[in-house]
Design a protein around this motif. Structure first.
Motif, mmCIF file in Angstrom:
data_model
loop_
_atom_site.group_PDB
_atom_site.id
_atom_site.type_symbol
_atom_site.label_atom_id
_atom_site.label_comp_id
_atom_site.label_asym_id
_atom_site.label_seq_id
_atom_site.Cartn_x
_atom_site.Cartn_y
_atom_site.Cartn_z
ATOM 1 N N SER B 15 14.881 130.614 50.382
ATOM 2 C CA SER B 15 13.506 130.107 50.333
ATOM 3 C C SER B 15 12.662 130.977 49.408
ATOM 4 O O SER B 15 12.516 132.175 49.635
ATOM 5 C CB SER B 15 12.893 130.110 51.731
ATOM 6 O OG SER B 15 13.678 129.308 52.600
ATOM 7 N N LYS B 17 9.416 132.391 48.051
ATOM 8 C CA LYS B 17 8.036 132.613 48.496
ATOM 9 C C LYS B 17 7.269 133.169 47.313
ATOM 10 O O LYS B 17 7.652 134.178 46.744
ATOM 11 C CB LYS B 17 8.004 133.628 49.649
ATOM 12 C CG LYS B 17 8.866 133.237 50.827
ATOM 13 C CD LYS B 17 8.292 132.035 51.533
ATOM 14 C CE LYS B 17 9.234 131.534 52.632
ATOM 15 N NZ LYS B 17 8.821 130.202 53.120
ATOM 16 N N ASP B 50 7.460 126.155 48.768
ATOM 17 C CA ASP B 50 6.316 127.056 48.619
ATOM 18 C C ASP B 50 5.973 127.286 47.143
ATOM 19 O O ASP B 50 5.134 128.111 46.810
ATOM 20 C CB ASP B 50 6.639 128.393 49.314
ATOM 21 C CG ASP B 50 5.399 129.243 49.540
ATOM 22 O OD1 ASP B 50 4.344 128.674 49.861
ATOM 23 O OD2 ASP B 50 5.471 130.483 49.364
#
Lengths: 167, 112
Positions: B15, B17, B50
Motif C-alpha cells: 500500500s 502512502k 492513497d
C-alpha cells in the motif's frame, strides 16, 4: 536528489485578474509547488476537479521535460517562466525556459505502442508528450532569443471529460 | 513516500502512502519496490488508493517495478483514484496490468 536550487530563479507568484505569472527553478520540488499554485489559480476561476487533474498532468509533463531535457546539462537547473491565463473557454499556458532547444518533431512524435501487448519490451518512459498531446489543444513551440516557448491550452468542457479522453 | 507491506495467503499487498508518484520520487519508488517484491509470493497487489497523482515518470517506475519482478510473479494494481486511472487509460497501460477496483476485490480474485 537535485543540487540545491538557485534561489535567484524563484520569484513570488504575480496575479493580476485572469493572469498568473510564476518564475521557478527547474527542480522537482519547485515544480510540485508551482503545480499547487497553478491549481489554486484555476480553482479561483471555477475549474472543477477533472479540469484540475488535466491541468496538473499536462503542466507536470511539460515542466518535467524542461527539468530533465532542456536543463539536462545544468546540475542546478535553470529558470522556468509560466503564464497561466483563465479565459471563459480554456486555461491558456505559456512556458518559457533558457535550456537547450526542443528537438524538432517532438511535438508530433508518438511514443506509445500502437498495440497491446506491444511487440517489443514495455516502454518505461516517453509517455509524457503523449499525455500532453492528448490533453491539450493549440500546442505550439517557438524558439526566440535563446529561449524555448511552449504554449498550449486546456479547454473547459462542462460535464465532460477531455475530447481525446476516450470516455 | 512510504509503502506498507502485508502478506495474506499467497498475496503480498503493498500500500503506497503518500499522495504522489511523480518525478521527485520515481527512482526511490522503483528501488523500494525492488526491495519489497524480492521473495514475495506469486502475486503482488499494489494498492494505489492513497495516490492522488501520477505522472509519466511515476507510471514508468510502476512498469519498471513489474519488469524487475520477472515472469514468475505478477503485479496487480488496485484502488486507482480518478486522475491516476485516467493516466493509465490514456497511455493504454490499463491493458497491460490487471487492475482491481479495490484491494478487497484483488484479494478475492487471487484467493484460493
Amino acid at each position: 536528489m537535485p543540487a540545491k536550487a538557485d534561489p535567484r530563479h524563484t520569484r513570488p507568484p504575480m496575479q493580476s485578474g485572469n493572469n498568473l505569472r510564476l518564475r521557478l527553478n527547474s527542480d522537482e520540488y519547485e515544480i510540485r509547488r508551482s503545480l499547487e499554485q497553478i491549481k489554486a489559480h484555476a480553482t479561483r476561476h471555477n475549474a472543477d476537479h477533472v479540469m484540475l487533474g488535466t491541468i496538473e498532468i499536462v503542466l507536470a509533463e511539460v515542466l518535467n521535460n524542461i527539468a530533465e531535457h532542456a536543463y539536462a546539462s545544468q546540475p542546478r537547473g535553470g529558470p522556468i517562466d509560466i503564464t497561466c491565463t483563465a479565459t471563459p473557454v480554456a486555461f491558456r499556458f505559456a512556458v518559457l525556459d533558457e535550456g537547450t532547444p526542443l528537438p524538432r518533431g517532438v511535438l508530433q512524435a508518438r511514443s506509445m505502442p500502437r498495440q497491446y501487448p506491444p511487440e517489443g519490451p514495455l516502454p518505461e518512459g516517453g509517455f509524457g508528450w503523449d499525455l500532453i498531446r492528448m490533453l491539450s489543444v493549440r500546442l505550439s513551440f517557438t524558439r526566440k532569443h535563446g529561449r524555448n516557448c511552449l504554449s498550449f491550452a486546456v479547454p473547459i468542457l462542462k460535464g465532460a471529460m477531455c475530447p481525446k479522453d476516450g470516455r | 513516500m512510504e509503502i506498507h507491506s502485508h502478506d495474506t495467503g499467497n498475496v503480498r499487498l503493498l500500500s503506497v502512502k503518500g499522495g504522489r508518484i511523480d518525478a521527485a520520487v520515481a527512482i526511490a519508488f522503483k528501488d523500494r519496490m525492488r526491495a519489497l517484491t524480492e521473495g514475495a509470493p506469486a502475486t503482488v497487489i499494489l494498492d494505489l488508493s492513497d495516490v492522488s497523482f501520477i505522472d509519466s515518470s511515476g507510471l514508468g517506475s510502476i512498469v519498471a517495478a513489474m519488469k524487475q519482478m520477472g515472469t514468475q510473479r505478477k503485479l496487480h494494481l488496485a484502488g486507482l483514484t480518478p486522475n491516476v486511472d485516467r493516466v493509465f487509460r490514456l497511455t493504454r497501460m490499463d491493458k497491460v496490468f490487471t487492475i482491481h477496483e479495490t484491494t478487497d476485490e484483488g484479494l478475492q480474485y487471487n484467493a484460493g
